[in-house]
Enzyme design. Sequence first.
Site, PDB file in Angstrom:
ATOM      1  N   TYR A  82      34.065  49.738  31.588  1.00 48.68           N
ATOM      2  CA  TYR A  82      35.057  49.387  32.598  1.00 48.68           C
ATOM      3  C   TYR A  82      35.952  50.447  32.745  1.00 48.68           C
ATOM      4  O   TYR A  82      36.008  51.606  32.366  1.00 48.68           O
ATOM      5  CB  TYR A  82      35.884  48.250  31.922  1.00 48.68           C
ATOM      6  N   CYS A  83      36.510  50.434  34.244  1.00 54.14           N
ATOM      7  CA  CYS A  83      37.498  51.350  34.687  1.00 54.14           C
ATOM      8  C   CYS A  83      38.640  50.605  35.233  1.00 54.14           C
ATOM      9  O   CYS A  83      39.119  49.331  34.784  1.00 54.14           O
ATOM     10  CB  CYS A  83      36.740  52.334  35.771  1.00 54.14           C
ATOM     11  N   LYS A  84      39.377  51.076  36.327  1.00 50.54           N
ATOM     12  CA  LYS A  84      40.472  50.291  36.774  1.00 50.54           C
ATOM     13  C   LYS A  84      40.237  49.142  37.562  1.00 50.54           C
ATOM     14  O   LYS A  84      40.500  47.946  37.544  1.00 50.54           O
ATOM     15  CB  LYS A  84      41.574  51.467  37.562  1.00 50.54           C
ATOM     16  N   TYR A 111      39.873  46.809  34.848  1.00 52.11           N
ATOM     17  CA  TYR A 111      41.130  46.621  34.080  1.00 52.11           C
ATOM     18  C   TYR A 111      42.018  45.846  34.594  1.00 52.11           C
ATOM     19  O   TYR A 111      42.825  44.763  34.152  1.00 52.11           O
ATOM     20  CB  TYR A 111      41.619  47.867  33.254  1.00 52.11           C
TER      21      TYR A 111
END
Length: 115
Positions: A82-84, A111
């Site tokens: 996952y990332c932002k 996120y």
Amino acid sequence: MSFLSTLFGKKDQEATGTITVLNKNEYATQIVTNNIKPFDVRTPSEYNSGHIKKAINVDIFNAGNFNSYFEKLDKEKPVYVYCKSGARSQKAARKLLKMGFAQVYDLKGGYNSWN
């Protein structure tokens, strides 16, 4: 070589695995049920400002570190990233498929959707 690949050229490397995008509830259920440590592919400062419990930070922008970290892992085991917001983790997922990983799971909305 097929007609189309003759016209358009062959891709760098064929990825044979799959990327599955999961919503927050599906992602949370899988990492808890299977005791998975997800990979946060954001920068260290983003990671330090908040992350999913037990997540391991492997910054996609640090290509050397990213590659050397994932080269050591079992490519048959699923990987959760996952990332932002989901853009970098999609890039990371495609890169992991090219490295030979069979199953990559990505958090839809990143996120930002977790909070």
